[in-house]
Design a protein around this motif. Structure first.
Motif, PDB file in Angstrom:
ATOM      1  N   SER A 212     -27.438  33.362  31.314  1.00  0.00           N
ATOM      2  CA  SER A 212     -26.302  34.270  31.492  1.00  0.00           C
ATOM      3  C   SER A 212     -25.825  34.279  32.932  1.00  0.00           C
ATOM      4  N   GLU A 213     -26.775  34.230  33.877  1.00  0.00           N
ATOM      5  CA  GLU A 213     -26.396  34.226  35.281  1.00  0.00           C
ATOM      6  C   GLU A 213     -25.645  32.950  35.654  1.00  0.00           C
TER       7      GLU A 213
ATOM      8  N   THR B 254     -23.852  31.191  33.572  1.00  0.00           N
ATOM      9  CA  THR B 254     -22.543  31.316  32.944  1.00  0.00           C
ATOM     10  C   THR B 254     -21.620  32.210  33.764  1.00  0.00           C
ATOM     11  N   LEU B 255     -22.186  33.307  34.277  1.00  0.00           N
ATOM     12  CA  LEU B 255     -21.386  34.209  35.102  1.00  0.00           C
ATOM     13  C   LEU B 255     -20.933  33.525  36.384  1.00  0.00           C
TER      14      LEU B 255
ATOM     15  N   VAL C 121     -14.137  38.125  35.088  1.00  0.00           N
ATOM     16  CA  VAL C 121     -14.620  38.883  36.234  1.00  0.00           C
ATOM     17  C   VAL C 121     -13.701  38.719  37.405  1.00  0.00           C
TER      18      VAL C 121
ATOM     19  N   ALA D 288     -18.174  31.244  35.543  1.00  0.00           N
ATOM     20  CA  ALA D 288     -16.945  31.989  35.265  1.00  0.00           C
ATOM     21  C   ALA D 288     -16.284  32.450  36.551  1.00  0.00           C
TER      22      ALA D 288
END
Length: 432
Positions: free
Chosen positions: A180-181, A183-184, A257, A187
């Motif tokens: 997830s990190e 991917t963030l 974000v 992004a």
């Protein structure tokens, strides 16, 4: 370099990670369980067959913890070699229990020497290497427990399963968190690149594309060699619009974000009445000492024969950069009035100073915008609405709303929250 010459070290970059709370938690767990294990051995001291052996092991474990407790405070310090030695202390303590404790106590379910401290070693493998490392470490602890107990008792099986499940589960959660990190972070990179491309495309639209369109119109009107020049300018305009539109990468969703984008150079312009010609409005009021600017001073030069400007009696202040971006958006809206509503159309500019926002409304009496035309124009690479207006307001944390009825003109409402600057730090949802 200058900071080093003056004896100052540059600020250390902070590592922000979803793992850091887990490392702090395991450090606290290891310290607390060590205290618990020491108390447990002290209370059972007289019951051991060889109490000095238990004391020697606990002394070695305490020294090991005192020397290495900082190892589990961050992933950089917690190396594979440390984890192997740490697991060796746990497994060794389990096997040593059969030598220092009596057989009756062991068969009766007495805890091993490291007791629940063993789980800390397994969790270190889980956080460092994921569920596979945790499975290997848990299996080693399980084998050691079975050897120490010499039989598959119910309480031994329960402890083995709990350690194995906890280690594997936490290791899996850590792997999901890392994914997830990543991917963030990806992004954020895509969003930052998107915002920068939109900024460049906006500047291109406000300058190069406008000039090319003007050359095409004027060349076609003059005729002769100028007509050929106008045709070539038109071809280049189409090619550049296609390139700009094709280079834009749309965010994956509305929950993209926030990212930092350097503010573009302020662009403010007003039409002097000549088709295709723009002049910079005179800034009668420079920015104040606190960096604010009176929006009225930037929008007043847009008033003329084809536009009526209405303003409040008191100053309407915004940060200078935000005011400049708002004026540029108004200029783009007026340009759309001139191009699409015709030279005979009239525009009205209304400035409203609300408690929490500045609202500028641009209305015209032209033929209006057919339904779906804005989306079609964006697909065709005509980015006046998408970037010069909507993009600017989005970067300011504001919104741009269009109300258009065929045959009754178009109204554009531009809303900018007070205290914002075009840096991407604050952003609201755009309305279309």
């Amino acid at each position: 370099m200058a900071a080093r010459r003056h004896g100052k070290r540059p600020p250390k970059a902070l590592r922000m990670s979803v793992e850091l709370p887990l490392w702090r938690a395991i450090t606290g767990y290891r310290i607390l369980t060590l205290v618990y294990t020491l108390c447990q051995v002290a209370f059972s001291y007289r019951h051991y067959a060889h109490p000095l052996g238990a004391v020697a092991y606990m002394g070695a474990l305490t020294v090991w913890m005192a020397l290495t407790w900082r190892r589990t405070t961050s992933p950089e310090r917690c190396t594979r070699q440390f984890l192997i030695v740490d697991l060796g202390f746990a497994v060794g303590g389990i096997l040593l229990t059969s030598l220092v404790d009596s057989h009756a106590r062991i068969m009766g379910g007495a805890p091993t020497l490291p007791s629940i401290w063993t789980a800390g070693a397994v969790l270190g493998f889980a956080i460092k290497g994921g569920w596979r490392w945790a499975a290997v470490a848990s299996s080693a602890v399980a084998v050691a427990n079975l050897v120490e107990r010499e039989q598959l008792a119910r309480d031994t099986l329960r402890n083995v399963v709990l350690v194995w499940v906890a280690g594997v589960a936490i290791g899996y959660v850590v792997e999901v968190a890392r994914a997830s990190e990543r991917t963030l972070a990806r992004a954020l990179q895509i969003e930052a690149a998107t915002r920068e491309r939109e900024r460049l495309a906006r500047d291109i639209h406000d300058s190069v594309l406008q000039v090319l369109a003007m050359v095409q119109r004027r060349g076609t009107a003059i005729g002769g060699e100028a007509a050929e020049l106008g045709r070539m300018a038109g071809e280049q305009e189409v090619a550049l619009r296609t390139l700009v539109a094709g280079g834009l990468v749309r965010p994956a969703g509305a929950a993209a974000v926030a990212s930092y984008v350097p503010a573009p150079a302020p662009v403010t312009a007003a039409h002097d009445g000549t088709a295709g010609t723009v002049v910079a409005p005179a800034r009668s009021a420079p920015p104040a000492a606190d960096g604010s600017c009176d929006v009225r001073a930037l929008l007043a030069p847009f008033a003329g024969a084809g536009a009526t400007f209405s303003e409040p009696g008191a100053p309407v202040e915004l940060p200078a950069a935000a005011a400049a971006e708002l004026a540029a958006a108004v200029s783009a809206a007026l340009d759309n009035v001139r191009v699409h509503a015709g030279d005979g159309a009239h525009a009205w500019i209304l400035v409203e100073d609300e408690p929490h926002a500045v609202i500028v409304t641009v209305r015209d009496d032209g033929p209006g915008i057919p339904e779906g035309r804005l989306a079609d124009a964006e697909r065709e690479g005509r980015l006046g609405v998408a970037l010069s207006i909507r993009g600017r307001l989005r970067d300011l944390g504001g919104s741009a709303a269009w109300v258009s009825v065929p045959g009754q003109g178009t109204e554009v409402e531009l809303t900018v929250p007070k205290g914002t600057a075009p840096e991407g730090g604050k952003r609201g949802k755009s309305r279309v």
